[in-house]
Design a protein around this motif. Structure first.
Motif, short mmCIF file in Angstrom:
data_model
loop_
_atom_site.label_atom_id
_atom_site.label_comp_id
_atom_site.label_asym_id
_atom_site.label_seq_id
_atom_site.Cartn_x
_atom_site.Cartn_y
_atom_site.Cartn_z
N LEU A 1 17.70 -18.49 26.02
CA LEU A 1 16.42 -18.48 26.71
C LEU A 1 15.46 -19.49 26.10
N ALA A 2 15.46 -19.56 24.77
CA ALA A 2 14.64 -20.56 24.07
C ALA A 2 15.10 -21.97 24.46
N GLY A 3 16.41 -22.15 24.55
CA GLY A 3 16.94 -23.46 24.93
C GLY A 3 16.51 -23.88 26.33
N VAL A 4 16.53 -22.93 27.26
CA VAL A 4 16.11 -23.23 28.63
C VAL A 4 14.63 -23.61 28.66
N ALA A 5 13.80 -22.83 27.96
CA ALA A 5 12.36 -23.10 27.95
C ALA A 5 12.07 -24.46 27.30
N ILE A 6 12.66 -24.72 26.16
CA ILE A 6 12.41 -25.99 25.46
C ILE A 6 13.01 -27.15 26.24
N GLY A 7 14.16 -26.95 26.84
CA GLY A 7 14.74 -28.00 27.68
C GLY A 7 13.86 -28.33 28.88
N SER A 8 13.28 -27.30 29.48
CA SER A 8 12.36 -27.52 30.61
C SER A 8 11.15 -28.32 30.17
N MET A 9 10.60 -27.96 29.01
CA MET A 9 9.44 -28.71 28.50
C MET A 9 9.83 -30.15 28.20
N ALA A 10 11.02 -30.37 27.69
CA ALA A 10 11.47 -31.74 27.40
C ALA A 10 11.58 -32.56 28.68
N VAL A 11 12.09 -31.96 29.74
CA VAL A 11 12.20 -32.66 31.02
C VAL A 11 10.81 -33.02 31.55
N VAL A 12 9.89 -32.07 31.47
CA VAL A 12 8.52 -32.33 31.94
C VAL A 12 7.88 -33.44 31.11
N LEU A 13 8.07 -33.40 29.79
CA LEU A 13 7.50 -34.46 28.95
C LEU A 13 8.12 -35.82 29.25
N ALA A 14 9.41 -35.86 29.48
CA ALA A 14 10.05 -37.14 29.83
C ALA A 14 9.45 -37.69 31.12
N TRP A 15 9.27 -36.81 32.12
CA TRP A 15 8.65 -37.24 33.37
C TRP A 15 7.22 -37.71 33.13
N LEU A 16 6.47 -36.93 32.34
CA LEU A 16 5.07 -37.24 32.09
C LEU A 16 4.91 -38.60 31.41
N TRP A 17 5.72 -38.86 30.39
CA TRP A 17 5.58 -40.12 29.66
C TRP A 17 6.03 -41.32 30.47
N ARG A 18 6.78 -41.08 31.55
CA ARG A 18 7.17 -42.19 32.44
C ARG A 18 6.10 -42.51 33.47
N ARG A 19 5.09 -41.65 33.61
CA ARG A 19 4.00 -41.91 34.54
C ARG A 19 3.18 -43.09 34.02
N PRO A 20 2.72 -43.97 34.91
CA PRO A 20 1.88 -45.08 34.45
C PRO A 20 0.53 -44.56 33.96
N GLU A 21 -0.08 -45.36 33.10
CA GLU A 21 -1.41 -45.03 32.60
C GLU A 21 -2.44 -45.80 33.41
N PRO A 22 -3.64 -45.20 33.57
CA PRO A 22 -4.67 -45.89 34.37
C PRO A 22 -5.09 -47.19 33.68
N GLN A 23 -5.39 -48.19 34.51
CA GLN A 23 -5.86 -49.46 33.99
C GLN A 23 -7.31 -49.31 33.57
N GLN A 24 -7.65 -49.79 32.41
CA GLN A 24 -9.05 -49.75 31.96
C GLN A 24 -9.81 -50.83 32.70
N GLN A 25 -11.00 -50.49 33.18
CA GLN A 25 -11.81 -51.46 33.87
C GLN A 25 -12.38 -52.46 32.86
N GLN A 26 -12.39 -53.71 33.27
CA GLN A 26 -12.92 -54.76 32.42
C GLN A 26 -14.42 -54.64 32.31
N GLN A 27 -14.92 -54.77 31.12
CA GLN A 27 -16.38 -54.73 30.89
C GLN A 27 -16.95 -56.13 31.12
N GLY A 28 -17.96 -56.21 31.96
CA GLY A 28 -18.61 -57.49 32.22
C GLY A 28 -19.55 -57.88 31.09
N CYS A 29 -19.81 -59.16 30.95
CA CYS A 29 -20.71 -59.62 29.89
C CYS A 29 -22.14 -59.55 30.33
#
Length: 147
Positions: free
Chosen positions: A119-147
């Motif tokens: 049961l612990a293996g299933v729970a931790i495996g599920s979290m690992a899958v979610v984290l793998a998916w999450l870390w593959r999501r792109p990150e938002p682009q930071q808006q450039q600050q004007g001078c």
């Protein structure tokens, strides 16, 4: 002759979605509020997810209550997460690290409290899958600050 020059060419009509029936809108509103309650519990309860419930609440609110959806988008904590998700399905690095830390903590708790190792293996495996998916999501682009 291009479609713009052809007098017989009719551009495709924009079809407005029909409003949902009142009962469906109320059910979606109840679902949105329930998800918000679960998200609030997730803020303080280890092992209870927050982000997924906020995303589901925003989805349901967008279909049932423009007012609630606006409130969520302008919320101090939930707004940035939802705006990032709606603008390209992006997840901030801070959110990724927060989720990783929370899941690591939960994995440790599960290891020491699970009655059955599988049961612990299933729970931790599920979290690992979610984290793998999450870390593959792109990150938002930071808006450039004007001078």
């Amino acid at each position: 002759m291009t479609p713009d020059e052809d007098p017989h060419h009719n551009p495709p009509a924009v079809v407005e979605p029909r409003p949902l029936p009142l009962v469906v809108r109320w059910l979606l509103m109840v679902f949105a509020v329930l998800c918000l309650v679960l998200a609030a519990i997730g803020v303080v309860a280890p092992g209870m997810p927050t982000t997924v419930f906020v995303l589901m609440a925003a989805w349901a609110a967008a279909r049932s209550s423009p007012r609630l959806h606006r409130w969520l988008l302008n919320h101090r904590l939930f707004g940035p997460l939802l705006r990032n998700w709606e603008n390209g399905r992006t997840v901030s690095r801070r959110a990724k690290w927060s989720a990783t830390a929370a899941m690591a903590f939960c994995a440790v708790v599960i290891v020491f409290t699970a009655h059955k190792p599988w049961l612990a293996g299933v729970a931790i495996g599920s979290m690992a899958v979610v984290l793998a998916w999450l870390w593959r999501r792109p990150e938002p682009q930071q808006q450039q600050q004007g001078c």
